[in-house]
Design a protein around this motif. Structure first.
Motif, PDB file in Angstrom:
ATOM      1  N   ILE A 273       0.896  -1.097   0.006  1.00  0.00           N
ATOM      2  CA  ILE A 273      -0.029   0.086   0.112  1.00  0.00           C
ATOM      3  C   ILE A 273       0.912   1.343   0.057  1.00  0.00           C
ATOM      4  O   ILE A 273       1.748   1.345   0.784  1.00  0.00           O
ATOM      5  CB  ILE A 273      -0.868   0.072   1.125  1.00  0.00           C
ATOM      6  N   LEU A 274       0.730   2.227  -0.841  1.00  0.00           N
ATOM      7  CA  LEU A 274       1.675   3.091  -1.242  1.00  0.00           C
ATOM      8  C   LEU A 274       0.640   4.411  -1.264  1.00  0.00           C
ATOM      9  O   LEU A 274      -0.067   4.621  -2.184  1.00  0.00           O
ATOM     10  CB  LEU A 274       2.718   2.686  -2.365  1.00  0.00           C
ATOM     11  N   CYS A 275       1.271   5.587  -0.336  1.00  0.00           N
ATOM     12  CA  CYS A 275       0.750   6.891  -0.777  1.00  0.00           C
ATOM     13  C   CYS A 275       1.816   7.789  -0.747  1.00  0.00           C
ATOM     14  O   CYS A 275       2.618   7.815  -0.006  1.00  0.00           O
ATOM     15  CB  CYS A 275      -0.021   7.068   0.683  1.00  0.00           C
ATOM     16  N   LEU A 276       1.695   8.841  -1.907  1.00  0.00           N
ATOM     17  CA  LEU A 276       2.482   9.786  -2.331  1.00  0.00           C
ATOM     18  C   LEU A 276       1.863  10.994  -2.446  1.00  0.00           C
ATOM     19  O   LEU A 276       0.861  11.090  -2.978  1.00  0.00           O
ATOM     20  CB  LEU A 276       3.162   9.329  -3.682  1.00  0.00           C
ATOM     21  N   SER A 277       2.432  11.868  -1.837  1.00  0.00           N
ATOM     22  CA  SER A 277       2.111  13.346  -1.699  1.00  0.00           C
ATOM     23  C   SER A 277       3.141  14.148  -2.615  1.00  0.00           C
ATOM     24  O   SER A 277       4.247  14.478  -2.035  1.00  0.00           O
ATOM     25  CB  SER A 277       1.749  14.148  -0.592  1.00  0.00           C
ATOM     26  N   LEU A 278       2.871  14.315  -3.771  1.00  0.00           N
ATOM     27  CA  LEU A 278       3.995  15.126  -4.756  1.00  0.00           C
ATOM     28  C   LEU A 278       3.255  16.311  -5.640  1.00  0.00           C
ATOM     29  O   LEU A 278       2.122  16.344  -5.614  1.00  0.00           O
ATOM     30  CB  LEU A 278       4.535  13.931  -5.613  1.00  0.00           C
ATOM     31  N   GLN A 294      -2.618  -1.293  -3.744  1.00  0.00           N
ATOM     32  CA  GLN A 294      -3.514  -0.037  -3.447  1.00  0.00           C
ATOM     33  C   GLN A 294      -2.331   1.286  -3.657  1.00  0.00           C
ATOM     34  O   GLN A 294      -1.336   1.137  -2.934  1.00  0.00           O
ATOM     35  CB  GLN A 294      -4.185   0.001  -2.167  1.00  0.00           C
ATOM     36  N   PHE A 295      -2.808   2.229  -4.563  1.00  0.00           N
ATOM     37  CA  PHE A 295      -1.924   3.328  -4.644  1.00  0.00           C
ATOM     38  C   PHE A 295      -2.920   4.687  -4.546  1.00  0.00           C
ATOM     39  O   PHE A 295      -3.862   4.780  -5.259  1.00  0.00           O
ATOM     40  CB  PHE A 295      -1.404   3.222  -6.003  1.00  0.00           C
ATOM     41  N   THR A 296      -2.368   5.645  -3.793  1.00  0.00           N
ATOM     42  CA  THR A 296      -2.873   6.798  -3.529  1.00  0.00           C
ATOM     43  C   THR A 296      -2.019   8.016  -3.953  1.00  0.00           C
ATOM     44  O   THR A 296      -1.008   8.092  -3.266  1.00  0.00           O
ATOM     45  CB  THR A 296      -3.383   6.983  -1.954  1.00  0.00           C
ATOM     46  N   LEU A 297      -2.369   8.788  -4.980  1.00  0.00           N
ATOM     47  CA  LEU A 297      -1.423   9.798  -5.399  1.00  0.00           C
ATOM     48  C   LEU A 297      -2.314  11.100  -4.989  1.00  0.00           C
ATOM     49  O   LEU A 297      -3.318  11.431  -5.536  1.00  0.00           O
ATOM     50  CB  LEU A 297      -1.288   9.556  -6.823  1.00  0.00           C
ATOM     51  N   HIS A 298      -1.362  11.839  -3.980  1.00  0.00           N
ATOM     52  CA  HIS A 298      -1.878  13.271  -3.781  1.00  0.00           C
ATOM     53  C   HIS A 298      -1.077  14.272  -4.600  1.00  0.00           C
ATOM     54  O   HIS A 298       0.177  14.472  -4.629  1.00  0.00           O
ATOM     55  CB  HIS A 298      -1.532  13.606  -2.291  1.00  0.00           C
ATOM     56  N   LYS A 323      -5.157  -3.105  -7.225  1.00  0.00           N
ATOM     57  CA  LYS A 323      -6.509  -3.290  -7.313  1.00  0.00           C
ATOM     58  C   LYS A 323      -7.223  -1.797  -7.040  1.00  0.00           C
ATOM     59  O   LYS A 323      -8.283  -1.715  -7.446  1.00  0.00           O
ATOM     60  CB  LYS A 323      -6.708  -4.420  -6.358  1.00  0.00           C
ATOM     61  N   VAL A 324      -6.400  -0.916  -6.531  1.00  0.00           N
ATOM     62  CA  VAL A 324      -7.078   0.287  -5.933  1.00  0.00           C
ATOM     63  C   VAL A 324      -6.359   1.436  -6.312  1.00  0.00           C
ATOM     64  O   VAL A 324      -4.940   1.415  -6.072  1.00  0.00           O
ATOM     65  CB  VAL A 324      -7.252   0.464  -4.492  1.00  0.00           C
ATOM     66  N   LEU A 325      -6.721   2.274  -7.065  1.00  0.00           N
ATOM     67  CA  LEU A 325      -6.011   3.602  -7.571  1.00  0.00           C
ATOM     68  C   LEU A 325      -6.923   4.727  -7.145  1.00  0.00           C
ATOM     69  O   LEU A 325      -8.138   5.047  -7.457  1.00  0.00           O
ATOM     70  CB  LEU A 325      -5.858   3.698  -9.202  1.00  0.00           C
ATOM     71  N   GLU A 326      -6.151   5.749  -6.191  1.00  0.00           N
ATOM     72  CA  GLU A 326      -7.038   6.838  -5.919  1.00  0.00           C
ATOM     73  C   GLU A 326      -6.126   8.156  -6.207  1.00  0.00           C
ATOM     74  O   GLU A 326      -4.876   8.164  -5.958  1.00  0.00           O
ATOM     75  CB  GLU A 326      -7.014   6.826  -4.334  1.00  0.00           C
ATOM     76  N   ILE A 327      -6.757   9.062  -6.762  1.00  0.00           N
ATOM     77  CA  ILE A 327      -5.902  10.316  -7.057  1.00  0.00           C
ATOM     78  C   ILE A 327      -6.589  11.673  -6.401  1.00  0.00           C
ATOM     79  O   ILE A 327      -7.962  11.782  -6.335  1.00  0.00           O
ATOM     80  CB  ILE A 327      -6.078  10.736  -8.608  1.00  0.00           C
ATOM     81  N   LYS A 328      -5.954  12.169  -5.558  1.00  0.00           N
ATOM     82  CA  LYS A 328      -6.387  13.305  -5.041  1.00  0.00           C
ATOM     83  C   LYS A 328      -5.870  14.454  -5.339  1.00  0.00           C
ATOM     84  O   LYS A 328      -4.340  14.782  -5.250  1.00  0.00           O
ATOM     85  CB  LYS A 328      -6.267  13.069  -3.378  1.00  0.00           C
ATOM     86  N   TYR A 329      -6.443  15.413  -5.895  1.00  0.00           N
ATOM     87  CA  TYR A 329      -5.791  16.575  -6.658  1.00  0.00           C
ATOM     88  C   TYR A 329      -6.241  17.902  -5.806  1.00  0.00           C
ATOM     89  O   TYR A 329      -7.070  18.477  -5.752  1.00  0.00           O
ATOM     90  CB  TYR A 329      -6.333  16.687  -8.050  1.00  0.00           C
ATOM     91  N   ASN A 330      -5.170  18.079  -4.876  1.00  0.00           N
ATOM     92  CA  ASN A 330      -5.287  19.305  -4.156  1.00  0.00           C
ATOM     93  C   ASN A 330      -4.706  20.420  -4.648  1.00  0.00           C
ATOM     94  O   ASN A 330      -3.646  20.618  -4.922  1.00  0.00           O
ATOM     95  CB  ASN A 330      -4.674  18.759  -2.803  1.00  0.00           C
ATOM     96  N   VAL A 331      -5.769  21.332  -4.816  1.00  0.00           N
ATOM     97  CA  VAL A 331      -5.387  22.721  -5.507  1.00  0.00           C
ATOM     98  C   VAL A 331      -5.541  23.856  -4.436  1.00  0.00           C
ATOM     99  O   VAL A 331      -6.448  24.005  -3.440  1.00  0.00           O
ATOM    100  CB  VAL A 331      -6.380  22.917  -6.596  1.00  0.00           C
ATOM    101  N   ALA A 332      -4.624  24.786  -4.150  1.00  0.00           N
ATOM    102  CA  ALA A 332      -4.684  25.867  -3.202  1.00  0.00           C
ATOM    103  C   ALA A 332      -5.863  26.653  -3.642  1.00  0.00           C
ATOM    104  O   ALA A 332      -6.463  26.905  -4.807  1.00  0.00           O
ATOM    105  CB  ALA A 332      -3.355  26.463  -3.287  1.00  0.00           C
TER     106      ALA A 332
END
Length: 424
Positions: A273-278, A294-298, A323-332
């Motif tokens: 399980i990997l979560c990257l905030s980049l 599972q991969f979560t990309l911030h 199996k799981v791909l999550e994209i979280k597009y954080n915009v100021a």
């Protein structure tokens, strides 16, 4: 009878359990109820002292000192001291801590504000045979480890904004914790350590949080191959992390625009399980993640830095059982959102054809590049069960409804998949 005292009739063990669940200052006040209550609270094995700004000017140290003088429990399970205001010179922290250690304390937590003078722990803390959990939080508390230090039972250690006597103090401390399984480190800019070295064979989870500073050349050296859970906030380019073959979960936060060193991220290649905030996913596109499920990309946008989604497809090619791909597009809030560039790849990643079941995008703006990317995922993911989307914060309700109509009109390779809108 209306005035019958049923609580006092309870067994001492039950009363102690009740008193252990309330703040110590409240437990102490029960001594006015009766002579029996006055004896019961002195045997409470868990002591919690909190002094917040909302509680007025009365110092917790006066209560702490007097209650410890009356305390009679042969074994102290835990001592928790949390103070928000600077305290006077008559507050003897060392005396309280020594009392706890002398009474075989298992859990010790100190949350103290910055003081005009440095604080030192009594030496018996570093030789405790019973300490299982130790939490230290104070910007003027100096970790000074004696030569005969040994904490054979310590399993959990939190060093939060403390200061170290020299570059080797934390190394000496960790080397004398043979049973340590959980370590959390929160560093500040004046902690007196340039290279923070963590070599603990027994370590299972590690949290490392350090705010970057242009004038501070700081680095982390991590060599704990037994790790299963790791969180790193703002790692520096000079960090050295050895391979972690048993890693289950990793969260890496990195907001510097340029890519992370490839060698650095290869240390996480065995994670599940990997979560990257980049700001850019390019740095992980060439690494093989054979166990990743599972991969979560911030993706974080604070300026005009362009972020490309194309490396994300290369990443998916290198994650065959995802199996799981999550994209979280954080915009100021002050930003309109940086465009996400995208071009259709020549081949479909294997995980889309045979494994991916859940796809999620938070802060979806329905712009051209985003829409094209999502359409590609939906059209090529054959095992998809659920696709979830939440619209960008600045879209009005009509625009949000239009976005969902657009998404539902897209072709989906998995006819049984469900498309949902997340609340926001």
């Amino acid at each position: 009878m209306a005035d019958e005292d049923r609580i006092s009739a309870l067994h001492d063990d039950l009363l102690l359990r009740i008193l252990s669940k309330i703040p110590t200052k409240d437990a102490v006040t029960t001594m006015v109820l009766s002579k029996r209550w006055g004896l019961v609270w002195t045997m409470v094995p868990k002591l919690v002292y909190k002094d917040t700004r909302k509680e007025g000017d009365k110092s917790v140290w006066c209560l702490l000192d007097k209650s410890l003088q009356l305390h009679k429990a042969p074994v102290l399970k835990s001592l928790h001291i949390q103070v928000e205001r600077q305290f006077s010179d008559d507050a003897d922290v060392g005396k309280c801590v020594s009392y706890a250690v002398d009474h075989n304390v298992r859990e010790l937590a100190l949350y103290l504000p910055t003081q005009p003078k440095i604080l030192l722990l009594p030496s018996n803390v570093y030789t405790s045979k019973t300490l299982v959990k130790l939490t230290l939080s104070c910007r003027t508390l100096v970790v000074d480890v004696p030569s005969l230090a040994c904490l054979p039972s310590l399993q959990t250690l939190a060093l939060l904004n403390v200061v170290y006597k020299d570059e080797n103090s934390h190394v000496k401390l960790l080397a004398n914790c043979p049973a340590l399984r959980h370590l959390e480190v929160l560093r500040n800019l004046v902690d007196n350590v340039t290279r923070f070295i963590v070599k603990v064979p027994s370590l299972k989870s590690f949290g490392y949080f350090h705010s970057q500073h242009k004038t501070a050349a700081r680095s982390l050296v991590l060599d704990s191959p037994g790790l299963r859970d790791i969180t790193l906030s703002d790692p520096h380019g000079e960090d050295s992390i050895q391979n972690m073959p048993h890693l289950d979960y990793a969260h890496v936060i990195h907001f510097v625009p340029y890519p992370l060193d490839d060698k650095f991220l290869r240390s996480f290649s065995s994670v599940t399980i990997l979560c990257l905030s980049l700001r850019n996913v390019e740095c992980c596109s060439a690494i093989k993640f054979s166990r990743l499920r599972q991969f979560t990309l911030h993706l974080c946008s604070f300026d005009d830095f362009m972020c490309s989604l194309e490396p994300l497809l290369l990443f998916l090619h290198n994650s065959p059982i995802l199996k799981v791909l999550e994209i979280k597009y954080n915009v100021a809030i002050c930003s309109n959102g940086v465009p996400l560039s995208w071009n259709k790849p020549s081949s479909v990643p294997g995980c889309l054809l045979s494994h991916l079941e859940i796809f999620e995008w938070e802060e979806f703006g329905a712009r051209r590049q985003e829409t094209a990317f999502v359409a590609y995922i939906l059209a090529n993911t054959k095992c998809l069960k659920t696709a979830r989307f939440s619209p960008r914060y600045n879209l009005n309700e009509k625009e949000k409804e239009k976005m969902m109509v657009l998404l539902k009109s897209m072709y989906r390779a998995s006819a049984s998949s469900e498309l949902l809108r997340l609340p926001n």
